[in-house]
Design a protein around this motif. Structure first.
Motif, PDB file in Angstrom:
ATOM      1  N   PHE A  75       0.812  -1.210   0.000  1.00 50.53           N
ATOM      2  CA  PHE A  75       0.000   0.000   0.000  1.00 50.53           C
ATOM      3  C   PHE A  75       0.851   1.268   0.000  1.00 50.53           C
ATOM      4  O   PHE A  75       0.556   2.221  -0.713  1.00 50.53           O
ATOM      5  CB  PHE A  75      -0.944  -0.003   1.210  1.00 50.53           C
ATOM      6  N   CYS A  76       1.889   1.286   0.826  1.00 52.79           N
ATOM      7  CA  CYS A  76       2.723   2.493   0.899  1.00 52.79           C
ATOM      8  C   CYS A  76       3.367   2.804  -0.446  1.00 52.79           C
ATOM      9  O   CYS A  76       3.514   3.963  -0.822  1.00 52.79           O
ATOM     10  CB  CYS A  76       3.803   2.314   1.969  1.00 52.79           C
ATOM     11  N   GLY A  77       3.747   1.759  -1.179  1.00 50.92           N
ATOM     12  CA  GLY A  77       4.333   1.982  -2.489  1.00 50.92           C
ATOM     13  C   GLY A  77       3.359   2.639  -3.441  1.00 50.92           C
ATOM     14  O   GLY A  77       3.751   3.481  -4.260  1.00 50.92           O
ATOM     15  N   LEU A  78       2.075   2.297  -3.333  1.00 48.13           N
ATOM     16  CA  LEU A  78       1.065   2.914  -4.190  1.00 48.13           C
ATOM     17  C   LEU A  78       0.847   4.371  -3.779  1.00 48.13           C
ATOM     18  O   LEU A  78       0.729   5.252  -4.645  1.00 48.13           O
ATOM     19  CB  LEU A  78      -0.248   2.132  -4.108  1.00 48.13           C
ATOM     20  N   ARG A  79       0.796   4.647  -2.478  1.00 50.68           N
ATOM     21  CA  ARG A  79       0.628   6.020  -2.005  1.00 50.68           C
ATOM     22  C   ARG A  79       1.750   6.928  -2.510  1.00 50.68           C
ATOM     23  O   ARG A  79       1.530   8.079  -2.878  1.00 50.68           O
ATOM     24  CB  ARG A  79       0.607   6.047  -0.473  1.00 50.68           C
ATOM     25  N   ASP A  80       2.959   6.400  -2.488  1.00 49.83           N
ATOM     26  CA  ASP A  80       4.120   7.221  -2.808  1.00 49.83           C
ATOM     27  C   ASP A  80       4.554   7.128  -4.274  1.00 49.83           C
ATOM     28  O   ASP A  80       5.570   7.700  -4.654  1.00 49.83           O
ATOM     29  CB  ASP A  80       5.305   6.789  -1.930  1.00 49.83           C
ATOM     30  N   SER A  81       3.786   6.432  -5.085  1.00 42.93           N
ATOM     31  CA  SER A  81       4.218   6.151  -6.456  1.00 42.93           C
ATOM     32  C   SER A  81       4.160   7.361  -7.377  1.00 42.93           C
ATOM     33  O   SER A  81       4.864   7.424  -8.386  1.00 42.93           O
ATOM     34  CB  SER A  81       3.350   5.032  -7.061  1.00 42.93           C
ATOM     35  N   GLY A  82       3.283   8.327  -7.056  1.00 41.65           N
ATOM     36  CA  GLY A  82       3.104   9.461  -7.958  1.00 41.65           C
ATOM     37  C   GLY A  82       2.320   9.108  -9.205  1.00 41.65           C
ATOM     38  O   GLY A  82       2.353   9.839 -10.193  1.00 41.65           O
ATOM     39  N   VAL A  83       1.591   7.983  -9.157  1.00 42.30           N
ATOM     40  CA  VAL A  83       0.793   7.529 -10.298  1.00 42.30           C
ATOM     41  C   VAL A  83      -0.679   7.807 -10.011  1.00 42.30           C
ATOM     42  O   VAL A  83      -1.191   7.429  -8.949  1.00 42.30           O
ATOM     43  CB  VAL A  83       1.007   6.019 -10.561  1.00 42.30           C
ATOM     44  N   GLU A  84      -1.367   8.457 -10.929  1.00 41.83           N
ATOM     45  CA  GLU A  84      -2.777   8.764 -10.729  1.00 41.83           C
ATOM     46  C   GLU A  84      -3.623   7.487 -10.777  1.00 41.83           C
ATOM     47  O   GLU A  84      -3.240   6.503 -11.427  1.00 41.83           O
ATOM     48  CB  GLU A  84      -3.267   9.739 -11.793  1.00 41.83           C
ATOM     49  N   PRO A  85      -4.766   7.450 -10.097  1.00 39.92           N
ATOM     50  CA  PRO A  85      -5.598   6.234 -10.018  1.00 39.92           C
ATOM     51  C   PRO A  85      -5.995   5.666 -11.376  1.00 39.92           C
ATOM     52  O   PRO A  85      -6.124   4.450 -11.515  1.00 39.92           O
ATOM     53  CB  PRO A  85      -6.822   6.695  -9.226  1.00 39.92           C
ATOM     54  N   ARG A  86      -6.182   6.522 -12.354  1.00 37.21           N
ATOM     55  CA  ARG A  86      -6.601   6.056 -13.677  1.00 37.21           C
ATOM     56  C   ARG A  86      -5.579   5.083 -14.285  1.00 37.21           C
ATOM     57  O   ARG A  86      -5.931   4.234 -15.112  1.00 37.21           O
ATOM     58  CB  ARG A  86      -6.785   7.259 -14.605  1.00 37.21           C
ATOM     59  N   LYS A  87      -4.320   5.182 -13.866  1.00 37.04           N
ATOM     60  CA  LYS A  87      -3.257   4.378 -14.471  1.00 37.04           C
ATOM     61  C   LYS A  87      -2.803   3.216 -13.593  1.00 37.04           C
ATOM     62  O   LYS A  87      -1.817   2.551 -13.921  1.00 37.04           O
ATOM     63  CB  LYS A  87      -2.068   5.282 -14.806  1.00 37.04           C
ATOM     64  N   TRP A  88      -3.492   2.971 -12.474  1.00 37.43           N
ATOM     65  CA  TRP A  88      -3.082   1.881 -11.582  1.00 37.43           C
ATOM     66  C   TRP A  88      -3.197   0.514 -12.258  1.00 37.43           C
ATOM     67  O   TRP A  88      -2.369  -0.354 -12.048  1.00 37.43           O
ATOM     68  CB  TRP A  88      -3.906   1.901 -10.298  1.00 37.43           C
ATOM     69  N   TYR A  89      -4.240   0.338 -13.051  1.00 37.86           N
ATOM     70  CA  TYR A  89      -4.417  -0.952 -13.734  1.00 37.86           C
ATOM     71  C   TYR A  89      -3.314  -1.161 -14.769  1.00 37.86           C
ATOM     72  O   TYR A  89      -2.686  -2.226 -14.826  1.00 37.86           O
ATOM     73  CB  TYR A  89      -5.792  -1.014 -14.398  1.00 37.86           C
ATOM     74  N   GLU A  90      -3.069  -0.131 -15.566  1.00 32.22           N
ATOM     75  CA  GLU A  90      -2.081  -0.233 -16.639  1.00 32.22           C
ATOM     76  C   GLU A  90      -0.672  -0.448 -16.097  1.00 32.22           C
ATOM     77  O   GLU A  90       0.091  -1.265 -16.624  1.00 32.22           O
ATOM     78  CB  GLU A  90      -2.126   1.041 -17.485  1.00 32.22           C
ATOM     79  N   LYS A  91      -0.310   0.265 -15.026  1.00 33.44           N
ATOM     80  CA  LYS A  91       1.072   0.237 -14.536  1.00 33.44           C
ATOM     81  C   LYS A  91       1.335  -0.924 -13.574  1.00 33.44           C
ATOM     82  O   LYS A  91       2.410  -1.532 -13.607  1.00 33.44           O
ATOM     83  CB  LYS A  91       1.413   1.568 -13.855  1.00 33.44           C
ATOM     84  N   TYR A  92       0.346  -1.228 -12.718  1.00 30.04           N
ATOM     85  CA  TYR A  92       0.591  -2.216 -11.670  1.00 30.04           C
ATOM     86  C   TYR A  92      -0.294  -3.459 -11.756  1.00 30.04           C
ATOM     87  O   TYR A  92      -0.134  -4.393 -10.973  1.00 30.04           O
ATOM     88  CB  TYR A  92       0.394  -1.571 -10.287  1.00 30.04           C
ATOM     89  N   GLY A  93      -1.257  -3.467 -12.669  1.00 31.89           N
ATOM     90  CA  GLY A  93      -2.162  -4.600 -12.768  1.00 31.89           C
ATOM     91  C   GLY A  93      -3.194  -4.651 -11.662  1.00 31.89           C
ATOM     92  O   GLY A  93      -3.825  -5.696 -11.438  1.00 31.89           O
ATOM     93  N   ILE A  94      -3.395  -3.534 -10.934  1.00 32.98           N
ATOM     94  CA  ILE A  94      -4.417  -3.481  -9.883  1.00 32.98           C
ATOM     95  C   ILE A  94      -5.785  -3.436 -10.550  1.00 32.98           C
ATOM     96  O   ILE A  94      -6.033  -2.637 -11.441  1.00 32.98           O
ATOM     97  CB  ILE A  94      -4.211  -2.252  -8.991  1.00 32.98           C
TER      98      ILE A  94
END
Length: 215
Positions: free
Chosen positions: A168-187
């Motif tokens: 979770f902390c990695g997602l908070r600090d990633s600087g990636v907007e929510p729209r791109k979470w699926y594309e970048k991390y497979g969430i």
């Protein structure tokens, strides 16, 4: 030459939506200030609570809240406040609360509260949303905005998949907007909530409810 470059930059800044430049969100966990027994009770019941402080030059603009859902990379949107309700932000600092409570066996009820009056003892619910209770999902901050008209303010999601769990902390600090979470991390199978500001307009003869601190 320098004057032309300066003029082009100024024009670009002026053409940007003002809400994209101005809206800032910070977060706190009110449950942390509760007594230990109450904190333990919240934990036992699976209750999650985040308070959002939203800053900007609102100047009486209408705030609209939207839910964005991601399922297998497909995004859907839904407006959360009815058209007949006009939420008007007048202060440069506004506060809303998101509270999530388990509902039935596989769902979660998320309610957004807002206090329209400074001396109001109780907040009013702007909307209540039911989402699927992901086993590894939590109510979480969204620090990074996108480049659209909507500002992401809250999410219900898992973290970045890692061996043996999620980060979770990695997602908070990633600087990636929510729209791109699926594309970048497979969430996948997550939702996030956005704030959009627009000028408050009403058609002649239309009846609506106005929620604002200057009532």
């Amino acid at each position: 030459m320098k004057r032309k470059i300066f003029g082009a930059v100024l024009l670009l800044l002026l053409s940007m939506p003002i809400w994209a430049q101005q809206v800032k969100v910070s977060y706190e966990y009110p449950a942390h200030s509760l007594s230990v027994p109450l904190q333990e009770y919240f934990q036992m019941q699976g209750v999650q609570h985040l308070r959002l402080t939203i800053r900007g030059e609102f100047n009486g603009k209408r705030a609209k809240l939207q839910k964005v859902s991601c399922h297998k990379g497909v995004f859907t949107k839904r407006e959360l406040i009815p058209d007949l309700v006009h939420l008007i932000l007048v202060d440069s600092v506004e506060t809303v609360d998101f509270m999530a409570v388990p509902y039935k066996e596989d769902s979660l009820r998320i309610t957004c509260f807002y206090s329209p009056l400074d001396d109001s003892a109780a907040n009013m619910g702007l909307f209540t949303d039911t989402v699927c209770m992901g086993r590894n999902n939590i109510l979480m901050e969204t620090y990074t905005p996108g480049d659209g008209h909507e500002t992401p303010i809250m999410s219900y999601t898992s973290g970045i998949p890692v061996e043996g769990g999620t980060y979770f902390c990695g997602l908070r600090d990633s600087g990636v907007e929510p729209r791109k979470w699926y594309e970048k991390y497979g969430i996948d199978d997550y939702v996030y909530y956005t704030l959009r500001l627009e000028e408050d307009k009403s058609s002649e003869g239309t009846i609506y409810v106005r929620i604002t601190k200057d009532n």
